[in-house]
Design a protein around this motif. Structure first.
Motif, mmCIF file in Angstrom:
data_model
loop_
_atom_site.group_PDB
_atom_site.id
_atom_site.type_symbol
_atom_site.label_atom_id
_atom_site.label_comp_id
_atom_site.label_asym_id
_atom_site.label_seq_id
_atom_site.Cartn_x
_atom_site.Cartn_y
_atom_site.Cartn_z
ATOM 1 N N GLU A 1 35.873 41.071 33.567
ATOM 2 C CA GLU A 1 35.863 42.411 32.397
ATOM 3 C C GLU A 1 36.198 44.053 33.043
ATOM 4 O O GLU A 1 36.868 44.591 31.940
ATOM 5 C CB GLU A 1 34.238 42.320 31.946
ATOM 6 N N HIS A 2 35.699 44.100 34.444
ATOM 7 C CA HIS A 2 36.465 44.997 35.188
ATOM 8 C C HIS A 2 37.876 45.424 35.429
ATOM 9 O O HIS A 2 38.273 46.444 35.115
ATOM 10 C CB HIS A 2 35.057 45.138 36.445
ATOM 11 N N SER A 3 38.282 44.156 35.525
ATOM 12 C CA SER A 3 39.747 44.558 35.568
ATOM 13 C C SER A 3 40.338 45.164 34.210
ATOM 14 O O SER A 3 41.276 45.887 34.271
ATOM 15 C CB SER A 3 40.669 42.979 36.781
ATOM 16 N N ASN A 4 40.013 44.247 33.235
ATOM 17 C CA ASN A 4 40.677 45.276 31.855
ATOM 18 C C ASN A 4 40.714 46.323 31.722
ATOM 19 O O ASN A 4 41.381 47.308 31.430
ATOM 20 C CB ASN A 4 40.008 43.978 30.780
ATOM 21 N N LYS A 5 38.930 46.322 32.277
ATOM 22 C CA LYS A 5 38.711 47.971 32.424
ATOM 23 C C LYS A 5 39.553 49.095 32.648
ATOM 24 O O LYS A 5 40.227 50.450 32.282
ATOM 25 C CB LYS A 5 37.382 48.215 31.788
ATOM 26 N N SER A 6 39.413 48.616 34.082
ATOM 27 C CA SER A 6 40.031 49.501 35.026
ATOM 28 C C SER A 6 41.597 49.799 35.573
ATOM 29 O O SER A 6 42.358 50.234 35.869
ATOM 30 C CB SER A 6 39.580 48.768 36.631
ATOM 31 N N PHE A 7 42.176 48.557 34.787
ATOM 32 C CA PHE A 7 43.837 48.000 35.607
ATOM 33 C C PHE A 7 44.426 47.652 34.554
ATOM 34 O O PHE A 7 45.497 47.036 33.885
ATOM 35 C CB PHE A 7 43.658 46.736 36.686
ATOM 36 N N GLY A 8 43.901 47.103 33.024
ATOM 37 C CA GLY A 8 44.260 47.035 32.088
ATOM 38 C C GLY A 8 44.751 45.103 32.316
ATOM 39 O O GLY A 8 45.913 44.575 31.305
ATOM 40 N N LEU A 9 44.653 44.441 33.284
ATOM 41 C CA LEU A 9 44.655 43.274 33.706
ATOM 42 C C LEU A 9 44.004 41.961 31.863
ATOM 43 O O LEU A 9 42.265 42.658 31.649
ATOM 44 C CB LEU A 9 44.555 42.870 34.068
ATOM 45 N N ARG A 10 44.376 41.387 31.374
ATOM 46 C CA ARG A 10 43.861 40.594 30.591
ATOM 47 C C ARG A 10 43.368 39.331 31.339
ATOM 48 O O ARG A 10 43.939 38.708 32.609
ATOM 49 C CB ARG A 10 44.246 40.261 29.524
ATOM 50 N N ARG A 11 42.127 38.337 30.798
ATOM 51 C CA ARG A 11 41.401 37.420 31.668
ATOM 52 C C ARG A 11 42.768 36.324 31.948
ATOM 53 O O ARG A 11 42.698 35.441 32.791
ATOM 54 C CB ARG A 11 40.515 36.648 30.804
ATOM 55 N N GLN A 12 43.739 36.015 31.362
ATOM 56 C CA GLN A 12 45.524 35.369 31.132
ATOM 57 C C GLN A 12 45.352 35.961 32.468
ATOM 58 O O GLN A 12 46.357 34.780 32.170
ATOM 59 C CB GLN A 12 45.390 34.635 30.373
ATOM 60 N N LEU B 1 47.258 45.862 43.474
ATOM 61 C CA LEU B 1 48.185 46.541 42.392
ATOM 62 C C LEU B 1 49.155 47.779 42.445
ATOM 63 O O LEU B 1 49.824 48.121 42.498
ATOM 64 C CB LEU B 1 47.002 46.712 41.156
ATOM 65 N N LYS B 2 48.228 47.932 43.861
ATOM 66 C CA LYS B 2 48.764 49.386 44.232
ATOM 67 C C LYS B 2 50.078 49.177 45.422
ATOM 68 O O LYS B 2 50.667 50.118 45.649
ATOM 69 C CB LYS B 2 47.233 50.483 45.220
#
Length: 327
Positions: free
Chosen positions: A29-40, A92-93
């Protein structure tokens, strides 16, 4: 990993017994909000060392913790979540052009542990039992050929160090990662546990055996890295789904209450948890939502099955899917 269309996949490996669903859901959930990564798009894997830190809500019935220990476990779990999010952000960076290639080696210390004794199946040593001794290797290089990272796996319990060993250790997988990184300064080694629920390292119960198995695994990876590997290129795809697995007939409330008097502490704690669920929800779940995930990197298929999975599933999937399949 990111392709030329911007599709991304993330592989997160940990030297832990396992990552509970609640924790991976929170990190996702945090990765989605911060980095635009979906769980899948995120594959979580643990080496399944039995000599790593305990996590909150992971195998709760296995531990008889006092209040101070419970607080320490919760505190560590919070720190782990923050650290994993930092690692994801750092990865990611650090994106830059890379060449990927795939190969396979072997290691021999995996041993089937389902032994037949006096008409019963017990945990032991079954030299004739099924085992998957393959070592899949994903090589990540910079365009000029410098090794940036290597992901490798093995289908074997990461439990050379048995119950009498009370020091923190990554076990054989930790020693293998350390050896690979020592041989390739600046590269990151990632161990991905395979389907080894019914497999133990052998021999075991001594620190030198964990070091020995780690060295054998690292040497297998070293051999693969020096061979001609298959180039991996093409688009990235990912999917995460599930299947409902029905439980055996659920005990009644009266049967659970009877188990509260059992002499076995694990049975008692198990009954306490299910009775608490019954009081809270008014019913006990009759089926489990089992997670299956597939990452595709060009022609490399990485199939991830949740929990502890026996080797037969890996062997069957590799046979049926063929090609470059890693389970």
């Amino acid at each position: 990993i990111q392709d030329d269309k911007g599709n991304r996949l993330l592989i997160v490996t940990t030297d832990l017994l396992g990552l509970p669903r609640a924790l991976t859901a929170e990190i996702s959930e945090h990765s989605n909000k911060s980095f635009g990564l979906r769980r899948q798009q995120i594959l979580f894997n643990s080496s399944h060392t039995h000599t790593g830190p305990t996590l909150d809500s992971s195998l709760a019935g296995a531990y008889d913790l006092n209040a101070e220990q419970t607080a320490a476990v919760k505190d560590y779990t919070r720190k782990l979540k923050d650290n994993l999010l930092k690692v994801i952000g750092a990865a990611l960076k650090d994106l830059s052009p890379a060449k990927l290639s795939f190969g396979r080696g072997t290691a021999q210390f995996a041993m089937n542990r389902r032994e037949s004794r006096n008409g019963r199946i017990v945990i032991g040593v079954n030299r004739d039992g099924v085992a998957d001794k393959e070592v899949p290797v994903l090589k990540i290089e910079s365009p000029n050929g410098k090794l940036r990272g290597v992901a490798f796996g093995y289908a074997c319990h990461n439990t050379t160090l048995t119950g009498e060993f009370y020091q923190l250790s990554g076990d054989y997988a930790g020693f293998a990662q350390a050896a690979i990184e020592q041989n390739h300064p600046g590269a990151t080694a990632l161990f991905i546990a395979g389907c080894g629920a019914d497999i133990n390292p052998y021999p075991r119960s001594k620190l030198e055996f964990a070091q020995q198995h780690g060295e054998e695994l690292a040497n297998s990876v070293k051999q693969v890295l020096s061979d001609s590997l298959s180039p991996v290129s093409g688009q990235l795809k990912s999917v995460l789904g599930g299947v409902m697995i029905p439980f055996a007939p659920t005990p009644t409330k009266e049967e659970w209450q009877t188990r509260l008097k059992d002499q076995n502490a694990f049975v008692r704690r198990h009954a306490e948890r299910w009775l608490a669920k019954l009081d809270r929800d008014g019913k006990i779940m009759a089926e489990y939502p089992y997670t299956v995930q597939i990452l595709q990197i060009g022609d490399l298929k990485l199939v991830a099955l949740a929990g502890e999975v026996v080797t037969d599933y890996s062997l069957r999937l590799k046979k049926e899917l063929a090609g470059n399949t890693w389970v």
